[in-house]
Design a protein around this motif. Structure first.
Motif, PDB file in Angstrom:
ATOM      1  N   ARG A 133       0.831  -1.212   0.000  1.00 45.41           N
ATOM      2  CA  ARG A 133       0.000   0.000   0.000  1.00 45.41           C
ATOM      3  C   ARG A 133       0.863   1.258   0.000  1.00 45.41           C
ATOM      4  NH1 ARG A 133      -4.468   1.372   4.730  1.00 45.41           N
ATOM      5  NH2 ARG A 133      -5.385   3.238   3.749  1.00 45.41           N
ATOM      6  N   ALA A 134       1.918   1.262   0.824  1.00 52.93           N
ATOM      7  CA  ALA A 134       2.813   2.418   0.875  1.00 52.93           C
ATOM      8  C   ALA A 134       3.558   2.594  -0.448  1.00 52.93           C
ATOM      9  CB  ALA A 134       3.809   2.257   2.023  1.00 52.93           C
ATOM     10  N   ALA A 135       3.981   1.481  -1.054  1.00 45.61           N
ATOM     11  CA  ALA A 135       4.667   1.554  -2.347  1.00 45.61           C
ATOM     12  C   ALA A 135       3.744   2.154  -3.400  1.00 45.61           C
ATOM     13  CB  ALA A 135       5.131   0.157  -2.764  1.00 45.61           C
ATOM     14  N   ASP A 136       2.496   1.752  -3.376  1.00 45.23           N
ATOM     15  CA  ASP A 136       1.505   2.306  -4.299  1.00 45.23           C
ATOM     16  C   ASP A 136       1.352   3.803  -4.076  1.00 45.23           C
ATOM     17  OD1 ASP A 136      -0.679   2.688  -6.017  1.00 45.23           O
ATOM     18  OD2 ASP A 136      -2.122   1.885  -4.585  1.00 45.23           O
ATOM     19  N   GLY A 139       4.123   5.944  -5.334  1.00 46.60           N
ATOM     20  CA  GLY A 139       4.357   5.902  -6.763  1.00 46.60           C
ATOM     21  C   GLY A 139       5.428   4.918  -7.187  1.00 46.60           C
ATOM     22  N   ALA A 140       5.698   3.919  -6.350  1.00 44.05           N
ATOM     23  CA  ALA A 140       6.706   2.915  -6.703  1.00 44.05           C
ATOM     24  C   ALA A 140       6.232   2.095  -7.900  1.00 44.05           C
ATOM     25  CB  ALA A 140       7.001   2.012  -5.517  1.00 44.05           C
ATOM     26  N   ASP A 141       7.192   1.491  -8.579  1.00 43.98           N
ATOM     27  CA  ASP A 141       6.894   0.764  -9.810  1.00 43.98           C
ATOM     28  C   ASP A 141       6.673  -0.724  -9.596  1.00 43.98           C
ATOM     29  OD1 ASP A 141       7.382   3.034 -11.741  1.00 43.98           O
ATOM     30  OD2 ASP A 141       9.304   2.969 -10.697  1.00 43.98           O
ATOM     31  N   GLY A 142       6.912  -1.213  -8.380  1.00 43.45           N
ATOM     32  CA  GLY A 142       6.694  -2.628  -8.137  1.00 43.45           C
ATOM     33  C   GLY A 142       7.200  -3.053  -6.777  1.00 43.45           C
ATOM     34  N   VAL A 143       6.762  -4.247  -6.375  1.00 44.68           N
ATOM     35  CA  VAL A 143       7.193  -4.864  -5.120  1.00 44.68           C
ATOM     36  C   VAL A 143       7.634  -6.284  -5.446  1.00 44.68           C
ATOM     37  CG1 VAL A 143       6.518  -5.563  -2.787  1.00 44.68           C
ATOM     38  CG2 VAL A 143       5.561  -3.467  -3.786  1.00 44.68           C
ATOM     39  N   ILE A 144       8.780  -6.678  -4.875  1.00 38.42           N
ATOM     40  CA  ILE A 144       9.357  -7.986  -5.137  1.00 38.42           C
ATOM     41  C   ILE A 144       9.450  -8.756  -3.828  1.00 38.42           C
ATOM     42  CG2 ILE A 144      11.382  -9.211  -6.017  1.00 38.42           C
ATOM     43  CD1 ILE A 144      12.059  -6.543  -7.552  1.00 38.42           C
ATOM     44  N   PHE A 145       8.849  -9.939  -3.775  1.00 35.08           N
ATOM     45  CA  PHE A 145       8.930 -10.812  -2.605  1.00 35.08           C
ATOM     46  C   PHE A 145      10.019 -11.842  -2.854  1.00 35.08           C
ATOM     47  CE2 PHE A 145       4.970  -8.831  -1.990  1.00 35.08           C
ATOM     48  CZ  PHE A 145       4.398  -9.166  -0.775  1.00 35.08           C
ATOM     49  N   THR A 146      10.962 -11.971  -1.929  1.00 33.82           N
ATOM     50  CA  THR A 146      12.042 -12.938  -2.095  1.00 33.82           C
ATOM     51  C   THR A 146      12.144 -13.838  -0.867  1.00 33.82           C
ATOM     52  OG1 THR A 146      13.708 -11.399  -1.202  1.00 33.82           O
ATOM     53  CG2 THR A 146      13.385 -11.413  -3.590  1.00 33.82           C
ATOM     54  N   VAL A 158      -3.727  -9.175   1.340  1.00 29.87           N
ATOM     55  CA  VAL A 158      -4.638  -8.509   0.398  1.00 29.87           C
ATOM     56  C   VAL A 158      -5.464  -7.454   1.126  1.00 29.87           C
ATOM     57  CG1 VAL A 158      -6.547  -8.834  -1.204  1.00 29.87           C
ATOM     58  CG2 VAL A 158      -4.702 -10.520  -1.109  1.00 29.87           C
ATOM     59  N   ARG A 159      -5.995  -7.795   2.298  1.00 31.74           N
ATOM     60  CA  ARG A 159      -6.791  -6.818   3.057  1.00 31.74           C
ATOM     61  C   ARG A 159      -5.956  -5.613   3.451  1.00 31.74           C
ATOM     62  NH1 ARG A 159      -8.531 -11.384   5.794  1.00 31.74           N
ATOM     63  NH2 ARG A 159      -7.506 -10.775   7.728  1.00 31.74           N
ATOM     64  N   SER A 160      -4.730  -5.854   3.862  1.00 33.47           N
ATOM     65  CA  SER A 160      -3.870  -4.756   4.319  1.00 33.47           C
ATOM     66  C   SER A 160      -3.479  -3.805   3.200  1.00 33.47           C
ATOM     67  CB  SER A 160      -2.601  -5.319   4.982  1.00 33.47           C
ATOM     68  OG  SER A 160      -2.918  -6.071   6.128  1.00 33.47           O
ATOM     69  N   THR A 161      -3.561  -4.262   1.954  1.00 32.67           N
ATOM     70  CA  THR A 161      -3.258  -3.361   0.835  1.00 32.67           C
ATOM     71  C   THR A 161      -4.430  -2.430   0.533  1.00 32.67           C
ATOM     72  OG1 THR A 161      -4.115  -4.726  -0.992  1.00 32.67           O
ATOM     73  CG2 THR A 161      -1.871  -5.210  -0.213  1.00 32.67           C
ATOM     74  N   THR A 162      -5.620  -2.741   1.056  1.00 37.19           N
ATOM     75  CA  THR A 162      -6.858  -1.991   0.785  1.00 37.19           C
ATOM     76  C   THR A 162      -7.048  -1.692  -0.716  1.00 37.19           C
ATOM     77  OG1 THR A 162      -5.862   0.187   1.219  1.00 37.19           O
ATOM     78  CG2 THR A 162      -6.896  -0.956   3.091  1.00 37.19           C
ATOM     79  N   GLY A 163      -6.726  -2.671  -1.536  1.00 40.75           N
ATOM     80  CA  GLY A 163      -6.922  -2.526  -2.979  1.00 40.75           C
ATOM     81  C   GLY A 163      -5.664  -2.201  -3.755  1.00 40.75           C
ATOM     82  N   LEU A 255      10.471   4.735   1.370  1.00 46.82           N
ATOM     83  CA  LEU A 255       9.890   4.856   0.036  1.00 46.82           C
ATOM     84  C   LEU A 255       9.467   6.289  -0.265  1.00 46.82           C
ATOM     85  CD1 LEU A 255       7.783   1.572   0.069  1.00 46.82           C
ATOM     86  CD2 LEU A 255       9.759   2.035  -1.395  1.00 46.82           C
ATOM     87  N   TYR A 256       8.902   6.953   0.717  1.00 48.22           N
ATOM     88  CA  TYR A 256       8.487   8.339   0.491  1.00 48.22           C
ATOM     89  C   TYR A 256       9.670   9.277   0.355  1.00 48.22           C
ATOM     90  CZ  TYR A 256       3.461   8.681   0.250  1.00 48.22           C
ATOM     91  OH  TYR A 256       2.170   8.625  -0.203  1.00 48.22           O
TER      92      TYR A 256
END
Length: 264
Positions: A133-136, A139-146, A158-163, A255-256
């Protein structure tokens, strides 16, 4: 109206709370009117089914109209059925199932991103979702899970992203070494967030450059061998008496700060 909580259809939806069922079906749960509305607005092509209680159907008439206008069937279900389907203790009366849409690391980086977040061994779904959500928002371009990070389609993530999961490209299932090699090849510097690093205000001159931020496990952070892979190690300074910052809060600040520098 679907009113039998034990019906095969209801049970198949409820199983999506489990990672194995999500992996087998390629589906995931979208819970709550806000998340469902965002899915309809941005990725309606992914929505399989929409379920709603009678009370919620009246309350969220606009959402129902949007869904039906897109050619989707909106199934009315009893309160008991929705409670069985949902992962939340007190669901909000609206739920959808959606196809997963994780993209490859190569595809995420093909658009020449300026800002991405890498989550290494992040296990808490609330933290992972809040970082998406914060990345969105930044204005970040993506999130990578490793590594062994939580599944991006875990219901709490999914809920924590609020969409926001429908707005930001997400790649997962790779190693940190692979991700760092790829982001560097795409022209991004690597900054690792860790308490051993330099204070964030002291490295602001670096932040205007395309950047991949690496955030580690909530309890253990990033091991030394991973910190050595970063171009710089950076921390968010604490000026008050707080013992530490929550991972998602620290990630939001980082990120900000990059977003501010890149847009100044």
């Amino acid at each position: 109206m679907i009113d039998n909580p034990r019906s095969p259809r209801v049970r198949s939806v409820a199983k999506l709370a489990k990672r194995q069922a999500r992996a087998e079906t390629g589906l995931f749960l979208v819970e709550g009117p806000q998340a469902v509305a965002e899915a309809l607005a941005y990725r309606a092509d992914l929505i399989v089914d929409v379920y709603i209680t009678p009370k919620a159907r009246d309350r969220y008439a606009e959402l129902v109209q949007t869904a039906t206008g897109l050619g989707l069937d909106v199934e009315t279900v009893s309160e008991a059925v929705l409670e069985t389907m949902a992962d939340t203790v007190t669901p909000q009366g609206v739920l959808a199932t959606s196809r997963q849409f994780t993209i490859s690391l190569a595809d995420l980086l093909s658009s020449k991103p300026h800002l991405v977040a890498i989550l290494e061994e992040v296990r808490d779904p609330g933290n992972a979702g809040t970082i998406i959500r914060a990345a969105d928002a930044a204005g970040a371009d993506g999130v990578i899970f490793t590594g062994n990070s939580v599944d991006a389609y875990n219901p709490k993530v999914v809920r924590s992203t609020t969409g926001s999961i429908f707005h930001v490209p997400v790649a997962q299932n790779g190693t940190l070494d692979e991700a760092l090699a790829a982001v560097r090849a795409a022209g991004l510097q690597v900054l690792a967030a860790d308490v051993k690093g330099a204070d964030l205000p002291r490295v602001r001159d670096l932040l205007a450059a395309p950047t991949a931020w690496v955030f580690g496990n909530e309890a253990h952070g990033l091991p030394d061998e991973h910190l050595r892979l970063a171009d710089r190690v950076v921390k968010v300074p604490i000026y008050g008496n707080a013992e530490s910052l929550n991972l998602a809060t620290a990630a939001s600040v980082c990120l900000y700060e990059s977003a501010f520098a890149q847009r100044s």
